[in-house]
Write a protein that holds these residues in place. Structure first.
Motif, mmCIF file in Angstrom:
data_model
loop_
_atom_site.group_PDB
_atom_site.id
_atom_site.type_symbol
_atom_site.label_atom_id
_atom_site.label_comp_id
_atom_site.label_asym_id
_atom_site.label_seq_id
_atom_site.Cartn_x
_atom_site.Cartn_y
_atom_site.Cartn_z
ATOM 1 N N UNK A 95 1.434 -5.396 -14.495
ATOM 2 C CA UNK A 95 0.955 -6.521 -13.683
ATOM 3 C C UNK A 95 1.540 -6.464 -12.266
ATOM 4 N N UNK A 96 2.803 -6.075 -12.168
ATOM 5 C CA UNK A 96 3.423 -5.924 -10.847
ATOM 6 C C UNK A 96 2.665 -4.902 -10.015
ATOM 7 N N UNK A 97 2.316 -3.769 -10.619
ATOM 8 C CA UNK A 97 1.618 -2.699 -9.894
ATOM 9 C C UNK A 97 0.246 -3.167 -9.421
ATOM 10 N N UNK A 98 -0.483 -3.865 -10.302
ATOM 11 C CA UNK A 98 -1.813 -4.339 -9.912
ATOM 12 C C UNK A 98 -1.710 -5.371 -8.795
ATOM 13 N N UNK A 99 -0.712 -6.252 -8.870
ATOM 14 C CA UNK A 99 -0.535 -7.256 -7.806
ATOM 15 C C UNK A 99 -0.202 -6.581 -6.480
ATOM 16 N N UNK A 100 0.637 -5.553 -6.507
ATOM 17 C CA UNK A 100 0.977 -4.823 -5.284
ATOM 18 C C UNK A 100 -0.250 -4.119 -4.708
ATOM 19 N N UNK A 101 -1.082 -3.579 -5.585
ATOM 20 C CA UNK A 101 -2.289 -2.900 -5.123
ATOM 21 C C UNK A 101 -3.255 -3.881 -4.471
ATOM 22 N N UNK B 65 -1.210 2.149 -2.272
ATOM 23 C CA UNK B 65 -2.588 2.324 -2.755
ATOM 24 C C UNK B 65 -2.786 3.688 -3.386
ATOM 25 N N UNK B 66 -2.138 4.710 -2.845
ATOM 26 C CA UNK B 66 -2.310 6.065 -3.372
ATOM 27 C C UNK B 66 -1.756 6.194 -4.783
ATOM 28 N N UNK B 67 -0.711 5.404 -5.108
ATOM 29 C CA UNK B 67 -0.090 5.498 -6.443
ATOM 30 C C UNK B 67 -0.434 4.284 -7.286
ATOM 31 N N UNK C 195 6.773 6.971 -4.514
ATOM 32 C CA UNK C 195 6.263 7.665 -3.333
ATOM 33 C C UNK C 195 7.391 7.860 -2.334
ATOM 34 N N UNK C 196 7.216 8.809 -1.446
ATOM 35 C CA UNK C 196 8.189 9.046 -0.391
ATOM 36 C C UNK C 196 7.862 8.172 0.808
ATOM 37 N N UNK C 197 8.897 7.675 1.451
ATOM 38 C CA UNK C 197 8.674 6.873 2.655
ATOM 39 C C UNK C 197 7.988 7.720 3.718
ATOM 40 N N UNK D 1 -12.483 6.251 1.710
ATOM 41 C CA UNK D 1 -12.517 6.754 0.339
ATOM 42 C C UNK D 1 -11.310 6.275 -0.452
ATOM 43 N N UNK D 2 -10.149 6.162 0.205
ATOM 44 C CA UNK D 2 -8.965 5.675 -0.495
ATOM 45 C C UNK D 2 -9.136 4.218 -0.900
ATOM 46 N N UNK D 3 -9.710 3.403 -0.018
ATOM 47 C CA UNK D 3 -9.937 1.995 -0.333
ATOM 48 C C UNK D 3 -10.944 1.864 -1.472
#
Length: 414
Positions: A138-144, A350-352, A358-360, A383-385
């Motif tokens: 849920x945290x990941x989806x909220x961040x996305x 968004x990429x992950x 991910x790296x800064x 395309x990423x969006x």
């Protein structure tokens, strides 16, 4: 040409070629005039054998029909028995066994200096690993969804841009210490080690309850607040933050302002009644928004603290003044860089798919600033969006309407 005095036995390439050219001028059909070698040796301050060796090299090149070019024979010393790094042995070491050069050298059974040279040669590389919080699904989806909600719903040549964030005011707490818990100093041999002590103030002004050698009874002095709660946070927002924003806000721009906070318990609710009572006065419209868990903080406080750490504080009042002066010293360009870093991290999120593995990103902002090409906002590939929106449409990723992404969804046909 005058005879040159040499301080070293090594002869430079330029000198060798001058000797060769001088000998060529004194030669006829590949043969030197009598005494040419001795004359050249005296002229350039070298021995006759050296001149003879240079002439032999020049004759060899002439016989092969190539231009005379005497090169240096010194190529550097290479150890034939140079120790090689065993990659397989390194991979068998745990991360804890690789935490220092000393530990790693002991486990690999080589010296610290040898391992240090391998680091300089790029055979191993240092890396600082920061502890990252564990995120639930849920945290990941909220961040996305949060990352998508910060994008403008306007496409230009297959790219979109983040919001400028000019109307977003981030609030957070930060402890500024009079001293670090551990630090390194460089001292002269006869200097004493400094004695160090720590206090951690969140302060208020109170009258002294009794006399002391430092001040009389009733003198106003700075005291730490033991805990920060909702009442203190509410008072800070209403009495300090909002008036400061109103006094500094440009007159001819939109006055809809977002106060962004994390979900810490001392923070007030967006529907707090006392906040709502003053949120829509004087033509302003303030709104509190809560960011999702573990979204990157701006890091602006860290930039301030790097300046404050260099200032000496003998008391709490000095510490507060040092923080204020550090804030004034900090360039506004630094804040712009911090917001660009925030947008870069939102892009990586968004990429992950909302994770934090991910790296800064490094955008070489200082170089772009010197070239006067530093952007105000970052671009996002369409395309990423779209890929992120498709991921959120999966049945298992439906978490409701948290963080409105309807505008960006409609703009891209979702």
């Amino acid at each position: 040409m005058e005879t040159t005095q040499r301080d070293t036995r090594t002869i430079g390439v330029d000198t060798k070629n001058l000797i060769a050219q001088s000998l060529l001028q004194q030669s006829y059909s590949g043969h030197l005039r009598h005494g040419a070698l001795i004359k050249a040796a005296q002229q350039f301050g070298v021995c006759k054998k050296t001149v003879h060796r240079i002439w032999a090299k020049a004759k060899e090149q002439m016989e092969r029909g190539v231009p005379v070019n005497v090169r240096d024979r010194v190529r550097g010393y290479n150890h034939k028995d140079k120790m090689q790094l065993d990659d397989n042995k390194v991979r068998q070491l745990s991360m804890l066994e690789r935490s220092t050069i000393r530990k790693m050298a002991r486990k690999l059974e080589i010296s610290k200096s040898t391992l240090g040279r391998m680091k300089k040669e790029g055979l191993i590389r240092p890396h600082t690993s920061a502890v990252k919080p564990i995120l639930t699904d849920l945290n990941k989806l909220a961040r996305l969804r949060w990352s998508l909600s910060q994008i403008q719903p306007i496409r230009i040549d297959g790219k979109l841009k983040y919001n400028t964030m000019h109307n977003v005011v981030h609030i957070d707490e930060k402890w500024f210490y009079m001293t670090k818990s551990s630090d390194r100093y460089y001292l002269l041999p006869d200097e004493d080690e400094p004695y160090r002590s720590c206090i951690f103030p969140f302060t208020t002004m109170e009258p002294a309850k009794r006399n002391s050698k430092n001040r009389a009874k009733g003198t106003m002095e700075t005291k730490p607040i033991q805990s920060v709660n909702k009442a203190i946070t509410r008072d800070c927002i209403i009495q300090k933050i909002i008036p400061a924003i109103k006094s500094k806000w440009p007159p001819n721009v939109c006055k809809e302002i977002l106060i962004q906070q994390d979900n810490a318990k001392p923070h007030i609710s967006p529907t707090d009644s006392e906040f709502q009572a003053i949120a829509n006065k004087d033509g302003f419209k303030f709104q509190i928004i809560c960011q999702p868990p573990n979204v990157l903080d701006l890091g602006f406080f860290t930039a301030i603290q790097s300046l404050q750490d260099d200032k000496i504080a003998k008391g709490v009042d000095d510490l507060v003044n040092n923080v204020y002066s550090s804030f004034e010293e900090l360039s506004p360009h630094t804040l712009n860089n911090v917001f660009l870093s925030l947008q870069g991290c939102l892009l990586e999120i968004m990429k992950v798919h909302g994770g934090n593995g991910y790296k800064l990103p490094h955008m070489k902002k200082a170089r772009l600033s010197r070239l006067d090409s530093l952007p105000i906002t970052l671009e996002v590939e369409e395309e990423l969006v779209k890929e992120a929106l498709e991921y959120l449409q999966l049945p298992e990723n439906n978490i409701g309407e948290a963080y409105d992404i309807s505008r960006i969804s409609e703009a891209l046909g979702f």
